[in-house]
Design a protein around this motif. Structure first.
Motif, PDB file in Angstrom:
ATOM      1  N   LYS A 134      62.483   7.297 -49.852  1.00  0.00           N
ATOM      2  CA  LYS A 134      62.932   5.901 -49.903  1.00  0.00           C
ATOM      3  C   LYS A 134      63.055   5.427 -51.344  1.00  0.00           C
ATOM      4  CE  LYS A 134      62.420   2.516 -46.469  1.00  0.00           C
ATOM      5  NZ  LYS A 134      61.642   1.463 -45.858  1.00  0.00           N
ATOM      6  N   ASP A 135      62.086   5.786 -52.163  1.00  0.00           N
ATOM      7  CA  ASP A 135      62.125   5.346 -53.560  1.00  0.00           C
ATOM      8  C   ASP A 135      63.322   5.942 -54.293  1.00  0.00           C
ATOM      9  OD1 ASP A 135      59.929   3.863 -53.077  1.00  0.00           O
ATOM     10  OD2 ASP A 135      58.522   5.121 -54.193  1.00  0.00           O
ATOM     11  N   LEU A 136      63.642   7.187 -53.933  1.00  0.00           N
ATOM     12  CA  LEU A 136      64.838   7.809 -54.514  1.00  0.00           C
ATOM     13  C   LEU A 136      66.069   6.979 -54.167  1.00  0.00           C
ATOM     14  CD1 LEU A 136      65.874  10.529 -55.863  1.00  0.00           C
ATOM     15  CD2 LEU A 136      66.356  11.281 -53.535  1.00  0.00           C
ATOM     16  N   LEU A 137      66.134   6.530 -52.903  1.00  0.00           N
ATOM     17  CA  LEU A 137      67.298   5.764 -52.441  1.00  0.00           C
ATOM     18  C   LEU A 137      67.282   4.318 -52.961  1.00  0.00           C
ATOM     19  CD1 LEU A 137      67.307   7.122 -48.788  1.00  0.00           C
ATOM     20  CD2 LEU A 137      69.041   7.592 -50.541  1.00  0.00           C
ATOM     21  N   HIS A 138      66.091   3.749 -53.133  1.00  0.00           N
ATOM     22  CA  HIS A 138      66.015   2.387 -53.695  1.00  0.00           C
ATOM     23  C   HIS A 138      66.513   2.362 -55.144  1.00  0.00           C
ATOM     24  CE1 HIS A 138      63.920   0.566 -50.378  1.00  0.00           C
ATOM     25  NE2 HIS A 138      62.818   1.249 -50.545  1.00  0.00           N
ATOM     26  N   GLY A 139      66.264   3.476 -55.875  1.00  0.00           N
ATOM     27  CA  GLY A 139      66.557   3.474 -57.318  1.00  0.00           C
ATOM     28  C   GLY A 139      65.332   3.136 -58.143  1.00  0.00           C
ATOM     29  N   LEU A 146      65.141   4.864 -61.290  1.00  0.00           N
ATOM     30  CA  LEU A 146      66.195   4.499 -62.241  1.00  0.00           C
ATOM     31  C   LEU A 146      65.896   3.168 -62.932  1.00  0.00           C
ATOM     32  CD1 LEU A 146      69.108   5.281 -63.180  1.00  0.00           C
ATOM     33  CD2 LEU A 146      69.977   4.004 -61.208  1.00  0.00           C
ATOM     34  N   GLY A 147      65.024   2.365 -62.292  1.00  0.00           N
ATOM     35  CA  GLY A 147      64.776   1.014 -62.811  1.00  0.00           C
ATOM     36  C   GLY A 147      65.923   0.079 -62.493  1.00  0.00           C
ATOM     37  N   HIS A 148      66.714   0.438 -61.482  1.00  0.00           N
ATOM     38  CA  HIS A 148      67.890  -0.348 -61.088  1.00  0.00           C
ATOM     39  C   HIS A 148      68.229   0.034 -59.661  1.00  0.00           C
ATOM     40  CE1 HIS A 148      72.074  -1.664 -60.826  1.00  0.00           C
ATOM     41  NE2 HIS A 148      71.887  -2.353 -61.934  1.00  0.00           N
ATOM     42  N   SER A 149      68.647  -0.938 -58.882  1.00  0.00           N
ATOM     43  CA  SER A 149      69.015  -0.639 -57.501  1.00  0.00           C
ATOM     44  C   SER A 149      70.132   0.404 -57.453  1.00  0.00           C
ATOM     45  CB  SER A 149      69.463  -1.944 -56.825  1.00  0.00           C
ATOM     46  OG  SER A 149      69.858  -1.662 -55.507  1.00  0.00           O
ATOM     47  N   LEU A 150      69.943   1.429 -56.593  1.00  0.00           N
ATOM     48  CA  LEU A 150      70.907   2.536 -56.555  1.00  0.00           C
ATOM     49  C   LEU A 150      72.140   2.197 -55.707  1.00  0.00           C
ATOM     50  CD1 LEU A 150      71.222   5.439 -57.567  1.00  0.00           C
ATOM     51  CD2 LEU A 150      70.117   6.225 -55.471  1.00  0.00           C
ATOM     52  N   HIS A 151      71.978   1.358 -54.691  1.00  0.00           N
ATOM     53  CA  HIS A 151      73.078   1.105 -53.753  1.00  0.00           C
ATOM     54  C   HIS A 151      74.355   0.595 -54.441  1.00  0.00           C
ATOM     55  CE1 HIS A 151      75.034   0.341 -49.969  1.00  0.00           C
ATOM     56  NE2 HIS A 151      75.121  -0.952 -50.203  1.00  0.00           N
ATOM     57  N   LEU A 211      76.084   3.533 -56.121  1.00  0.00           N
ATOM     58  CA  LEU A 211      76.702   4.530 -55.246  1.00  0.00           C
ATOM     59  C   LEU A 211      77.951   4.013 -54.540  1.00  0.00           C
ATOM     60  CD1 LEU A 211      73.587   6.260 -53.604  1.00  0.00           C
ATOM     61  CD2 LEU A 211      74.935   7.008 -55.563  1.00  0.00           C
ATOM     62  N   VAL A 212      77.988   2.714 -54.215  1.00  0.00           N
ATOM     63  CA  VAL A 212      79.149   2.216 -53.454  1.00  0.00           C
ATOM     64  C   VAL A 212      80.432   2.220 -54.287  1.00  0.00           C
ATOM     65  CG1 VAL A 212      77.797   0.800 -51.868  1.00  0.00           C
ATOM     66  CG2 VAL A 212      78.668  -0.218 -53.957  1.00  0.00           C
ATOM     67  N   GLN A 213      80.288   2.358 -55.610  1.00  0.00           N
ATOM     68  CA  GLN A 213      81.499   2.397 -56.442  1.00  0.00           C
ATOM     69  C   GLN A 213      82.435   3.533 -56.008  1.00  0.00           C
ATOM     70  OE1 GLN A 213      81.882  -0.039 -58.690  1.00  0.00           O
ATOM     71  NE2 GLN A 213      79.852  -0.721 -58.066  1.00  0.00           N
ATOM     72  N   VAL A 214      81.833   4.665 -55.596  1.00  0.00           N
ATOM     73  CA  VAL A 214      82.662   5.851 -55.329  1.00  0.00           C
ATOM     74  C   VAL A 214      83.524   5.673 -54.072  1.00  0.00           C
ATOM     75  CG1 VAL A 214      82.685   8.357 -55.087  1.00  0.00           C
ATOM     76  CG2 VAL A 214      80.941   7.249 -56.512  1.00  0.00           C
ATOM     77  N   PRO A 215      82.938   5.352 -52.900  1.00  0.00           N
ATOM     78  CA  PRO A 215      83.834   5.155 -51.750  1.00  0.00           C
ATOM     79  C   PRO A 215      84.794   3.986 -51.939  1.00  0.00           C
ATOM     80  CG  PRO A 215      81.548   4.647 -51.163  1.00  0.00           C
ATOM     81  CD  PRO A 215      81.519   5.291 -52.506  1.00  0.00           C
ATOM     82  N   VAL A 229      78.263   8.509 -47.386  1.00  0.00           N
ATOM     83  CA  VAL A 229      76.991   8.870 -46.737  1.00  0.00           C
ATOM     84  C   VAL A 229      75.784   8.496 -47.612  1.00  0.00           C
ATOM     85  CG1 VAL A 229      75.636  10.760 -45.762  1.00  0.00           C
ATOM     86  CG2 VAL A 229      78.121  10.647 -45.367  1.00  0.00           C
ATOM     87  N   PRO A 230      75.699   8.979 -48.876  1.00  0.00           N
ATOM     88  CA  PRO A 230      74.547   8.545 -49.692  1.00  0.00           C
ATOM     89  C   PRO A 230      74.544   7.038 -49.954  1.00  0.00           C
ATOM     90  CG  PRO A 230      76.104   9.852 -51.000  1.00  0.00           C
ATOM     91  CD  PRO A 230      76.510   9.976 -49.582  1.00  0.00           C
ATOM     92  N   ALA A 231      75.736   6.442 -50.062  1.00  0.00           N
ATOM     93  CA  ALA A 231      75.778   4.980 -50.269  1.00  0.00           C
ATOM     94  C   ALA A 231      75.168   4.252 -49.072  1.00  0.00           C
ATOM     95  CB  ALA A 231      77.222   4.527 -50.491  1.00  0.00           C
ATOM     96  N   ALA A 232      75.482   4.734 -47.869  1.00  0.00           N
ATOM     97  CA  ALA A 232      74.937   4.104 -46.656  1.00  0.00           C
ATOM     98  C   ALA A 232      73.421   4.301 -46.579  1.00  0.00           C
ATOM     99  CB  ALA A 232      75.610   4.693 -45.416  1.00  0.00           C
ATOM    100  N   LEU A 233      72.955   5.495 -46.954  1.00  0.00           N
ATOM    101  CA  LEU A 233      71.507   5.756 -46.892  1.00  0.00           C
ATOM    102  C   LEU A 233      70.740   4.842 -47.857  1.00  0.00           C
ATOM    103  CD1 LEU A 233      71.458   9.660 -46.651  1.00  0.00           C
ATOM    104  CD2 LEU A 233      70.855   8.018 -44.862  1.00  0.00           C
ATOM    105  N   SER A 234      71.284   4.660 -49.062  1.00  0.00           N
ATOM    106  CA  SER A 234      70.579   3.793 -50.026  1.00  0.00           C
ATOM    107  C   SER A 234      70.618   2.339 -49.547  1.00  0.00           C
ATOM    108  CB  SER A 234      71.168   3.924 -51.431  1.00  0.00           C
ATOM    109  OG  SER A 234      72.490   3.438 -51.460  1.00  0.00           O
TER     110      SER A 234
END
Ligand code: FES
Length: 293
Positions: free
Chosen positions: A37-42, A45-50, A53-57, A89-94
């Motif tokens: 979960k922490d990997l997906l939260h970011g 990174l010190g920044h929200s990952l979602h 990641l959504v930039q790509v789709p 897929v990774p964007a949705a998971l985060s």
């Protein structure tokens, strides 16, 4: 009624709460252990990952929509649609990880956001299948329909972030209310050892809650509102998390490194605002660091 007024109203509708809570429990069960979960939260990174990641789709699908309008570039559009489908897929998971730790109004809108994204993704998968079987016109109809739904869904996501404040650092917002003066937090000896204590800082017109943690002669002072959703850090605990002494939020368990304020465990992805500290005749003095002035 405007779209935004509709969304505000939707966030107040409890009709689907039971189903939404079941979905939340399923997300929490699927995204285990906490490190996932922490990997997906970011948090790392010190920044929200979602939003990263959504930039790509989104970028791939918008670009595909442009290329589809130019017949000789349509094969490239198909490649971009496939890229967007894979990256969704990774964007949705985060997004699901963040959503599962939000309050009820955000979760209601988030459910709408997830349904719309699933519909858009399905249309794009259908478009890929149609293009692969030589039905290019159907493929383009499906992908333009997907783009329209994905665009509407992005507006919902933006409303969650900006109007419902699901994404920003709540500690940075609270810090803005503080003046830049040194704040007298009282005698060092009045602070309990190894647990947070509530102190208040001078704001423009209101007192700002602070969380002060004493470890021997050292004191670490943070803005009292948790970066995640404004939980009261001064009611939290000091614990060792991933090898570091951390201040742990009582609401959702985010852990912030006492030395730096960096998140060591989510759901928080942003660091916790920390004040400069000095001692003056046995009293603890604190103020916001330079970057806020
Ligand atoms: S408010 Fe959610 S972890 Fe602090």
């Amino acid at each position: 009624m405007s779209l935004m007024a509709f969304l505000d109203r939707w966030a107040d509708v409890p009709t689907y709460d039971k189903a939404i809570e079941s979905a939340r429990r399923a997300v929490n069960a699927a995204l285990r252990p906490q490190g996932v979960k922490d990997l997906l939260h970011g948090t790392w990174l010190g920044h929200s990952l979602h939003p990263v990641l959504v930039q790509v789709p989104v970028g791939s699908w918008v670009s595909a929509g442009v290329l589809d309008a130019i017949p000789r570039l349509r094969p490239a559009a198909t490649v971009l649609i496939g890229t967007g489908v894979a990256a969704a897929v990774p964007a949705a998971l985060s997004g699901a990880a963040d959503w599962s730790e939000q309050d009820v109004g955000v979760r209601r809108l988030g459910a709408l956001h997830a349904l719309a994204n699933t519909a858009a993704l399905s249309l794009y998968v259908g478009s890929l299948l149609a293009r692969g079987s030589g039905r290019g016109t159907l493929g383009r109809v499906l992908s333009y329909a997907g783009l329209g739904i994905a665009g509407g869904s992005a507006a919902v996501g933006g409303h969650m972030s900006y109007a419902q404040s699901s994404g920003p650092s709540h500690s940075a917002t609270a810090a803005r209310a503080l003046t830049s003066d040194w704040i007298d937090l009282g005698p060092l000896d009045d602070l309990p050892e190894g647990k947070p204590a509530l102190r208040t800082g001078k704001g423009g017109s209101v007192a700002v809650p602070l969380a002060a943690v004493r470890r021997g002669a050292r004191v670490d002072v943070f803005v009292g509102a948790c970066a995640h959703l404004s939980g009261p850090l001064y009611e939290g605990a000091v614990e060792e998390v991933r090898g570091e002494q951390c201040l742990v939020c009582p609401w959702h368990g985010s852990a912030f490194d006492l030395d730096s304020g960096s998140p060591r465990r989510g759901p928080a992805a942003n660091p916790q605002e920390k004040l400069e500290v000095r001692m003056e005749a046995g009293r603890v003095m604190a103020r916001l660091p330079n970057r806020h002035r």
